[in-house]
Motif scaffolding. Structure first.
Motif, PDB file in Angstrom:
ATOM      1  N   TYR A  81       9.205   2.081  56.810  1.00 38.81           N
ATOM      2  CA  TYR A  81       9.290   3.271  57.655  1.00 38.81           C
ATOM      3  C   TYR A  81      10.209   4.298  57.007  1.00 38.81           C
ATOM      4  CZ  TYR A  81       7.136   0.475  61.314  1.00 38.81           C
ATOM      5  OH  TYR A  81       6.268  -0.300  62.034  1.00 38.81           O
ATOM      6  N   ILE A  82       9.994   5.549  57.348  1.00 40.18           N
ATOM      7  CA  ILE A  82      10.846   6.629  56.852  1.00 40.18           C
ATOM      8  C   ILE A  82      12.186   6.572  57.583  1.00 40.18           C
ATOM      9  CG2 ILE A  82      11.078   9.144  56.695  1.00 40.18           C
ATOM     10  CD1 ILE A  82       7.988   9.267  56.632  1.00 40.18           C
ATOM     11  N   ASP A  83      13.295   6.705  56.807  1.00 37.95           N
ATOM     12  CA  ASP A  83      14.631   6.695  57.412  1.00 37.95           C
ATOM     13  C   ASP A  83      14.779   7.873  58.370  1.00 37.95           C
ATOM     14  OD1 ASP A  83      15.051   4.592  55.723  1.00 37.95           O
ATOM     15  OD2 ASP A  83      16.504   5.614  54.437  1.00 37.95           O
ATOM     16  N   PHE A  84      15.488   7.637  59.466  1.00 36.78           N
ATOM     17  CA  PHE A  84      15.755   8.696  60.444  1.00 36.78           C
ATOM     18  C   PHE A  84      17.262   8.865  60.534  1.00 36.78           C
ATOM     19  CE2 PHE A  84      16.360  10.739  64.472  1.00 36.78           C
ATOM     20  CZ  PHE A  84      15.229  11.511  64.664  1.00 36.78           C
ATOM     21  N   SER A  85      17.756  10.067  60.269  1.00 38.24           N
ATOM     22  CA  SER A  85      19.201  10.290  60.314  1.00 38.24           C
ATOM     23  C   SER A  85      19.536  11.436  61.265  1.00 38.24           C
ATOM     24  CB  SER A  85      19.746  10.572  58.915  1.00 38.24           C
ATOM     25  OG  SER A  85      19.148  11.724  58.385  1.00 38.24           O
ATOM     26  N   PHE A  86      20.706  11.333  61.876  1.00 35.86           N
ATOM     27  CA  PHE A  86      21.206  12.383  62.761  1.00 35.86           C
ATOM     28  C   PHE A  86      22.717  12.230  62.880  1.00 35.86           C
ATOM     29  CE2 PHE A  86      19.972   8.761  65.290  1.00 35.86           C
ATOM     30  CZ  PHE A  86      20.975   8.622  66.238  1.00 35.86           C
ATOM     31  N   ARG A  87      23.344  13.230  63.454  1.00 39.05           N
ATOM     32  CA  ARG A  87      24.803  13.230  63.603  1.00 39.05           C
ATOM     33  C   ARG A  87      25.151  13.175  65.085  1.00 39.05           C
ATOM     34  NH1 ARG A  87      29.002  13.844  60.651  1.00 39.05           N
ATOM     35  NH2 ARG A  87      30.862  14.972  61.248  1.00 39.05           N
ATOM     36  N   VAL A  88      26.160  12.366  65.420  1.00 43.94           N
ATOM     37  CA  VAL A  88      26.631  12.246  66.802  1.00 43.94           C
ATOM     38  C   VAL A  88      28.054  12.788  66.868  1.00 43.94           C
ATOM     39  CG1 VAL A  88      27.153  10.668  68.693  1.00 43.94           C
ATOM     40  CG2 VAL A  88      25.235  10.184  67.186  1.00 43.94           C
ATOM     41  N   VAL A  89      28.277  13.721  67.786  1.00 44.65           N
ATOM     42  CA  VAL A  89      29.625  14.241  68.027  1.00 44.65           C
ATOM     43  C   VAL A  89      29.995  13.957  69.475  1.00 44.65           C
ATOM     44  CG1 VAL A  89      29.548  16.014  66.233  1.00 44.65           C
ATOM     45  CG2 VAL A  89      28.696  16.528  68.518  1.00 44.65           C
ATOM     46  N   LYS A  90      31.261  14.109  69.784  1.00 48.35           N
ATOM     47  CA  LYS A  90      31.777  13.748  71.106  1.00 48.35           C
ATOM     48  C   LYS A  90      31.033  14.463  72.234  1.00 48.35           C
ATOM     49  CE  LYS A  90      36.127  13.159  73.532  1.00 48.35           C
ATOM     50  NZ  LYS A  90      37.569  13.372  73.506  1.00 48.35           N
ATOM     51  N   GLU A  91      30.605  15.697  71.981  1.00 56.95           N
ATOM     52  CA  GLU A  91      29.935  16.480  73.020  1.00 56.95           C
ATOM     53  C   GLU A  91      28.565  15.895  73.397  1.00 56.95           C
ATOM     54  OE1 GLU A  91      31.357  17.912  70.227  1.00 56.95           O
ATOM     55  OE2 GLU A  91      33.144  18.481  71.357  1.00 56.95           O
ATOM     56  N   ASP A  92      27.988  15.051  72.527  1.00 61.54           N
ATOM     57  CA  ASP A  92      26.672  14.456  72.792  1.00 61.54           C
ATOM     58  C   ASP A  92      26.747  13.257  73.738  1.00 61.54           C
ATOM     59  OD1 ASP A  92      25.570  16.248  70.995  1.00 61.54           O
ATOM     60  OD2 ASP A  92      25.713  14.852  69.309  1.00 61.54           O
ATOM     61  N   LEU A  93      27.948  12.802  74.073  1.00 61.68           N
ATOM     62  CA  LEU A  93      28.109  11.529  74.771  1.00 61.68           C
ATOM     63  C   LEU A  93      28.070  11.677  76.279  1.00 61.68           C
ATOM     64  CD1 LEU A  93      30.858  10.127  72.463  1.00 61.68           C
ATOM     65  CD2 LEU A  93      28.428   9.702  72.380  1.00 61.68           C
ATOM     66  N   PRO A  94      27.674  10.628  77.009  1.00 60.23           N
ATOM     67  CA  PRO A  94      27.109   9.395  76.464  1.00 60.23           C
ATOM     68  C   PRO A  94      25.703   9.644  75.927  1.00 60.23           C
ATOM     69  CG  PRO A  94      27.060   9.304  78.853  1.00 60.23           C
ATOM     70  CD  PRO A  94      27.758  10.580  78.472  1.00 60.23           C
ATOM     71  N   LEU A  95      25.411   9.035  74.792  1.00 59.24           N
ATOM     72  CA  LEU A  95      24.149   9.240  74.086  1.00 59.24           C
ATOM     73  C   LEU A  95      23.132   8.197  74.531  1.00 59.24           C
ATOM     74  CD1 LEU A  95      22.771  10.744  71.638  1.00 59.24           C
ATOM     75  CD2 LEU A  95      23.556   8.837  70.250  1.00 59.24           C
ATOM     76  N   ASN A  96      21.909   8.641  74.733  1.00 59.88           N
ATOM     77  CA  ASN A  96      20.812   7.723  75.049  1.00 59.88           C
ATOM     78  C   ASN A  96      19.619   8.197  74.229  1.00 59.88           C
ATOM     79  OD1 ASN A  96      19.050   5.906  76.083  1.00 59.88           O
ATOM     80  ND2 ASN A  96      19.136   6.635  78.182  1.00 59.88           N
TER      81      ASN A  96
END
Length: 200
Positions: A81-96
């Protein structure tokens, strides 16, 4: 009469609490304590935080204080499968977040083997239904029987007070014992329910 109503209110409150606990979904439980979830289709894909492997999907985590400064670079990758990347910062939380991985051109047959997300597997391991149902029945039955036996014990005690008949006092003691045993069954069932539902 006041005593009977008080006991009934206690039993009904405990029964309501028991039903409320079983009604919450697993996902809401995790979001309540600020867990974040990264999932993928197909599941069981390795997850990397800032280049380091941390587990497979579905993956739950809590945002640490060190992460709040720089954020986390997340990569979800799986062979074929193709790799999937993203960035998580505090403002995104809680992340689902659920990632749909795309099969590479080298192996298009993998497209037919997608694992559909299962809501029942959001805990670390799936919950076992039979022990949960049995412990719920024991807890509910114990609460109801405890109320019934205590009501009968109170009725016999009232008759003993009015008539002075010792046989009524003996029946009061007998039904008080049954009520105590039923309450013990309720407590055991409720403890087992918590164990099988939330801990195991």
């Amino acid at each position: 009469m006041m005593r009977k109503n008080k006991i009934l209110n206690i039993y009904l409150s405990l029964l309501f609490l028991l039903i409320s606990i079983t009604a919450f979904s697993q996902e809401k439980d995790s979001l309540k304590i600020n867990y974040s979830l990264i999932n993928s289709i197909p599941q069981n894909a390795p997850v990397y935080f800032n280049g380091g492997y941390i587990g497979n999907t579905p993956y739950r985590f809590m945002f640490g204080s060190a992460d709040s400064v720089n954020g986390i670079d997340v990569i979800v990758k799986m062979k074929g499968y193709i790799d999937f990347s993203f960035r998580v910062v505090k403002e995104d939380l809680p992340l689902n977040k659920t990632v749909n991985l795309i099969a590479t051109g080298k192996n298009p047959a993998l497209r037919d083997k997608l694992v559909i997300e299962k809501k029942s597997s959001l805990f670390k391991s799936p919950r076992k239904v039979v022990p949960i149902v049995l412990s719920s029945l024991v807890a509910g039955g114990g609460a109801i029987l405890g109320y019934v036996f205590k009501t009968q014990a109170n009725d016999y005690y009232d008759e003993y007070v009015n008539t002075g008949d010792r046989s009524k006092l003996d029946k009061t003691k007998k039904y008080d014992l049954y009520s105590g045993l039923s309450l013990a069954a309720f407590q055991i069932g409720f403890t087992c329910l918590i164990y099988f539902l939330l801990i195991k």
